[in-house]
Structure formats: structure tokens, C-alpha cells
Scaffold this motif. Structure first.
Motif, PDB file in Angstrom:
ATOM      1  N   ILE A  52     -36.723 -34.269   0.610  1.00  0.00           N
ATOM      2  CA  ILE A  52     -36.488 -32.833   0.527  1.00  0.00           C
ATOM      3  C   ILE A  52     -37.473 -32.131   1.457  1.00  0.00           C
ATOM      4  O   ILE A  52     -38.688 -32.365   1.371  1.00  0.00           O
ATOM      5  N   PRO A  53     -37.012 -31.273   2.354  1.00  0.00           N
ATOM      6  CA  PRO A  53     -37.925 -30.619   3.301  1.00  0.00           C
ATOM      7  C   PRO A  53     -38.837 -29.615   2.616  1.00  0.00           C
ATOM      8  O   PRO A  53     -38.572 -29.135   1.513  1.00  0.00           O
ATOM      9  N   ASP A  54     -39.919 -29.263   3.295  1.00  0.00           N
ATOM     10  CA  ASP A  54     -40.943 -28.383   2.725  1.00  0.00           C
ATOM     11  C   ASP A  54     -40.414 -27.004   2.356  1.00  0.00           C
ATOM     12  O   ASP A  54     -40.974 -26.342   1.484  1.00  0.00           O
ATOM     13  N   GLY A  55     -39.346 -26.557   2.976  1.00  0.00           N
ATOM     14  CA  GLY A  55     -38.832 -25.213   2.704  1.00  0.00           C
ATOM     15  C   GLY A  55     -38.154 -25.060   1.360  1.00  0.00           C
ATOM     16  O   GLY A  55     -37.788 -23.941   0.979  1.00  0.00           O
ATOM     17  N   ILE A  56     -37.970 -26.149   0.619  1.00  0.00           N
ATOM     18  CA  ILE A  56     -37.333 -26.094  -0.701  1.00  0.00           C
ATOM     19  C   ILE A  56     -38.391 -26.412  -1.747  1.00  0.00           C
ATOM     20  O   ILE A  56     -39.014 -27.470  -1.719  1.00  0.00           O
ATOM     21  N   ASP A  57     -38.599 -25.495  -2.694  1.00  0.00           N
ATOM     22  CA  ASP A  57     -39.675 -25.679  -3.663  1.00  0.00           C
ATOM     23  C   ASP A  57     -39.271 -26.657  -4.763  1.00  0.00           C
ATOM     24  O   ASP A  57     -38.097 -26.962  -4.965  1.00  0.00           O
ATOM     25  N   GLU A  58     -40.262 -27.134  -5.496  1.00  0.00           N
ATOM     26  CA  GLU A  58     -40.058 -28.171  -6.502  1.00  0.00           C
ATOM     27  C   GLU A  58     -39.131 -27.722  -7.636  1.00  0.00           C
ATOM     28  O   GLU A  58     -38.410 -28.541  -8.203  1.00  0.00           O
ATOM     29  N   LYS A  59     -39.147 -26.433  -7.981  1.00  0.00           N
ATOM     30  CA  LYS A  59     -38.324 -25.959  -9.093  1.00  0.00           C
ATOM     31  C   LYS A  59     -36.849 -25.810  -8.704  1.00  0.00           C
ATOM     32  O   LYS A  59     -35.966 -25.894  -9.553  1.00  0.00           O
ATOM     33  N   THR A  60     -36.608 -25.568  -7.440  1.00  0.00           N
ATOM     34  CA  THR A  60     -35.224 -25.504  -6.953  1.00  0.00           C
ATOM     35  C   THR A  60     -34.647 -26.894  -6.751  1.00  0.00           C
ATOM     36  O   THR A  60     -33.455 -27.124  -6.975  1.00  0.00           O
ATOM     37  N   ALA A  61     -35.490 -27.834  -6.352  1.00  0.00           N
ATOM     38  CA  ALA A  61     -35.037 -29.150  -5.887  1.00  0.00           C
ATOM     39  C   ALA A  61     -34.141 -29.915  -6.849  1.00  0.00           C
ATOM     40  O   ALA A  61     -33.206 -30.600  -6.403  1.00  0.00           O
ATOM     41  N   PRO A  62     -34.336 -29.873  -8.192  1.00  0.00           N
ATOM     42  CA  PRO A  62     -33.418 -30.627  -9.053  1.00  0.00           C
ATOM     43  C   PRO A  62     -31.957 -30.211  -8.906  1.00  0.00           C
ATOM     44  O   PRO A  62     -31.049 -31.027  -9.120  1.00  0.00           O
ATOM     45  N   MET A  63     -31.694 -28.961  -8.525  1.00  0.00           N
ATOM     46  CA  MET A  63     -30.317 -28.512  -8.370  1.00  0.00           C
ATOM     47  C   MET A  63     -29.623 -29.183  -7.193  1.00  0.00           C
ATOM     48  O   MET A  63     -28.389 -29.184  -7.111  1.00  0.00           O
ATOM     49  N   LEU A  64     -30.385 -29.781  -6.275  1.00  0.00           N
ATOM     50  CA  LEU A  64     -29.760 -30.483  -5.151  1.00  0.00           C
ATOM     51  C   LEU A  64     -28.812 -31.569  -5.634  1.00  0.00           C
ATOM     52  O   LEU A  64     -27.791 -31.840  -4.993  1.00  0.00           O
ATOM     53  N   ILE A  65     -29.128 -32.188  -6.772  1.00  0.00           N
ATOM     54  CA  ILE A  65     -28.281 -33.276  -7.270  1.00  0.00           C
ATOM     55  C   ILE A  65     -26.908 -32.743  -7.648  1.00  0.00           C
ATOM     56  O   ILE A  65     -25.877 -33.254  -7.204  1.00  0.00           O
ATOM     57  N   THR A  66     -26.866 -31.690  -8.470  1.00  0.00           N
ATOM     58  CA  THR A  66     -25.584 -31.086  -8.846  1.00  0.00           C
ATOM     59  C   THR A  66     -24.851 -30.552  -7.627  1.00  0.00           C
ATOM     60  O   THR A  66     -23.638 -30.746  -7.471  1.00  0.00           O
ATOM     61  N   TRP A  67     -25.580 -29.871  -6.757  1.00  0.00           N
ATOM     62  CA  TRP A  67     -24.930 -29.293  -5.573  1.00  0.00           C
ATOM     63  C   TRP A  67     -24.387 -30.368  -4.643  1.00  0.00           C
ATOM     64  O   TRP A  67     -23.329 -30.193  -4.042  1.00  0.00           O
TER      65      TRP A  67
END
Length: 340
Positions: A134-149
Motif C-alpha cells: 500500500i503506498p504512503d498516500g493511503i493511511d492505515e485506517k483507510t487501508a482495510p477497505m482496499l480489500i472490499t473495494w
């Protein structure tokens, strides 16, 4: 370390477990955040998962972690990297399984790229393709949503949705919102049939209209609003009854796409409710194939995790059972879980 474990009698408990050992191609991650899933997780917690499951098992498949140690053959991950879909492996205790193992304080990813290059047999690394940086521009709290998306965007792309398509979304859960978001980001027209409690949430997004699944005259309301000649009906719930009620809106040779799991073992679509022949899409998705595209959408502000869960008040791992009790009562789409 601590981990959330579903016991043999389907209780969710916090267990003390050993930290996973690091193999040659392994990447040890300190887990940061995970998110709950109202579908797969609850089925696992009630013994209703469609595939065989061994209990006790470590829960969680939407977690991210930061690399703290790499194996001697790892080339593509480095200490400090934030990685998707990390989880504790099975076997940390005798007879302890892991259904992805994401709700733990440490987890293992694998350098699947190097394993492929080194001609390691495919079964040893194929399922680890979901471990992406995950690139630096995406914060840790947003990152779990990458799986669903990623899951839902891969599904929509494989389905063939294009600009200008007319789509009816059945469902108002987290996956339905994600599927709808991808469709309107692709400039499709989207109508939604879902729970009255979720109308305000969906109508804050660019949907054409929203209808209650409880409406006895649903077919009449759709017809009165000119909802017809749909290219796709996407069933995000798995409800043959709702599909049949909306089938008259499908255009000739349109497509029914069944994403939800609720009724898969007893699906009963009535083709004679439709105006003409149609296709049924029962395909799947591949998260890895769209990772870069989804990352780009997040960085451009096209997807915001705030619609799916409260980013300011994550649930501590020790309180995860409370989150699932609230999830059963439909108090939220998802909950963000703080793992460390």
C-alpha cells in the motif's frame, strides 16, 4: 500475541498465541487495523460457511499490517511496508486453524513474486497474491477497505459494466455500497433496492433512486419511475425473491449478476418473470488484478472509507465481540478494529 478465535462452540474469544515464525519467503507484519465483514465473518461465527471449516479458527480477512521482519529469500517487501490481507497462519497451536487469521496482532505475508520466479509450486503462493504493498498516500485506517473495494471492483470489471449502463443494485450492505460506488464511478446509472434504514446513506451518493425491499408494490413503483430496460441487476444479497420481483425491469438479453451468498444453495430465479431471455453471471473476482486501479481511485478521492465505517473510533481487538453483536443488529455497515 492476542488474536480473535472462534471456538468449537462458535464463541468469539481473545486467545494468547505465539507470534508466527518467519520462513524463507515470509514477511512478518505487526497488524494495524482490520475491518469486520457482515457476510463471511458472521457465517463463520455461526457454522454456516459454505465450505468446510475446522474449529477453533482465527477470524478475519480484511486486515493490514506493517512489515517488521523479512525472510532470507524475500526481495519485494521491506521493513516498514504496509501490506494488504495479512493474517496469522494456522497451526500456531495444535489443531488451531485460521480462516485468513486477520484479527491477530502479528501476521504473515509471502513474497509471492519471488516464489513464482524461483519456481515454487503454485499452490504454495497463489493465495498470497492478495498481499500487496500500500503506498504512503493511503493511511492505515483507510487501508482495510482496499480489500472490499478490490473484490467488488474486480467483480464489476469482469461483469463488463460500462459507462452509461443502467443498473439495479439489490442490497444495502457494505458490499452493495461498494458495488454501487464502482458503478457510478464508471458513469453508470444506478438504482438501489435495500433496507429503509440505509436510504439516507445511499442517497448521499449519486444514485438515481432508492426503494425499500419491504415495498409490496415494488414492481409498480419501479415501472412508474421508468426503471426499465436495465443492462444489469446485481444481487448483492443473494435473494431470489427480490431478483424475481425486479426481473421485469431487465432488458432483453440483459444480465442478472449474483454476488451475494444468502440464497446460493437454493437459488430459484423464475425466467418467466422476465420479458425475454437473459444471462446469469455467477463469476467471481480476483483482488490482485485490480490492486493498482483501486489504489489510484483512493488517491484521487473517488472512494472514502468514511462511508463504510467510523474511522475516528476504532474498536479495540479486546472488544471485537461487541462489534459483531452490533453488526448483527445492523447498527453499522462495518467496524474498524484496532489490532495493536
Amino acid at each position: 500475541m492476542k488474536a480473535a478465535v472462534i471456538t468449537k462452540d462458535f464463541q468469539l474469544e481473545i486467545w494468547d498465541l505465539p507470534v508466527p515464525e518467519v520462513g524463507d519467503y515470509d514477511v512478518l507484519c505487526e497488524m494495524k487495523y482490520g475491518s469486520t465483514c457482515g457476510g463471511t465473518d458472521l457465517r463463520l461465527m455461526h457454522g454456516g460457511h459454505p465450505k468446510p471449516v475446522s474449529y477453533p479458527t482465527i477470524l478475519g480477512h480484511e486486515s493490514i499490517g506493517r512489515v517488521v521482519e523479512v525472510g532470507k529469500k524475500v526481495k519485494n517487501f521491506h521493513v516498514g511496508d504496509l501490506v494488504t490481507r495479512v493474517g496469522a497462519p494456522e497451526g500456531l497451536l495444535p489443531s488451531l486453524a485460521a480462516n485468513w487469521g486477520g484479527f491477530a496482532q502479528f501476521g504473515i505475508a509471502k513474497d509471492h513474486w519471488t516464489m513464482a520466479r524461483d519456481h515454487v509450486p503454485l499452490p504454495a503462493w497463489d493465495r498470497y497474491r492478495v498481499n500487496q504493498i500500500i503506498p504512503d498516500g493511503i493511511d492505515e485506517k483507510t487501508a482495510p477497505m482496499l480489500i472490499t473495494w478490490r473484490e467488488t471492483f474486480s467483480y464489476v470489471k469482469r461483469l463488463g459494466v460500462q459507462r452509461g449502463d443502467k443498473i439495479l443494485m439489490i442490497g444495502s450492505g457494505a458490499n452493495a455500497l461498494s458495488l454501487a460506488a464502482h458503478c457510478w464511478n464508471m458513469d453508470a446509472e444506478v438504482w438501489v433496492v435495500g433496507s429503509p434504514a440505509r436510504e439516507a446513506l445511499f442517497c448521499s451518493c449519486p444514485v438515481c433512486n432508492y426503494y425499500s425491499y419491504k415495498e409490496p408494490d415494488l414492481q409498480t413503483h419501479l415501472a412508474d419511475d421508468g426503471v426499465k430496460d436495465l443492462d444489469y441487476i446485481i444481487d448483492g444479497v443473494g435473494s431470489s425473491e427480490l431478483v424475481n420481483r425486479t426481473l421485469p425491469c431487465l432488458k432483453p438479453h440483459g444480465t442478472i449478476a449474483i454476488y451475494g451468498w444468502n440464497d446460493r444453495s437454493h437459488a430459484g430465479i423464475n425466467p418467466f418473470m422476465a420479458k425475454s431471455s437473459f444471462s446469469v453471471y455467477a463469476g467471481n473476482y480476483d483482488e490482485e488484478e485490480v490492486h493498482g486501479e483501486v489504489v489510484s481511485m483512493v488517491l484521487k478521492g473517488m472512494l472514502s472509507a468514511e462511508l463504510w465505517y467510523d474511522m475516528e473510533q476504532p474498536v479495540p481487538l479486546e472488544k471485537i465481540s461487541d462489534a459483531y453483536e452490533r453488526l448483527k443488529e445492523h447498527q453499522a455497515l462495518k467496524y474498524l478494529v484496532a489490532l495493536t
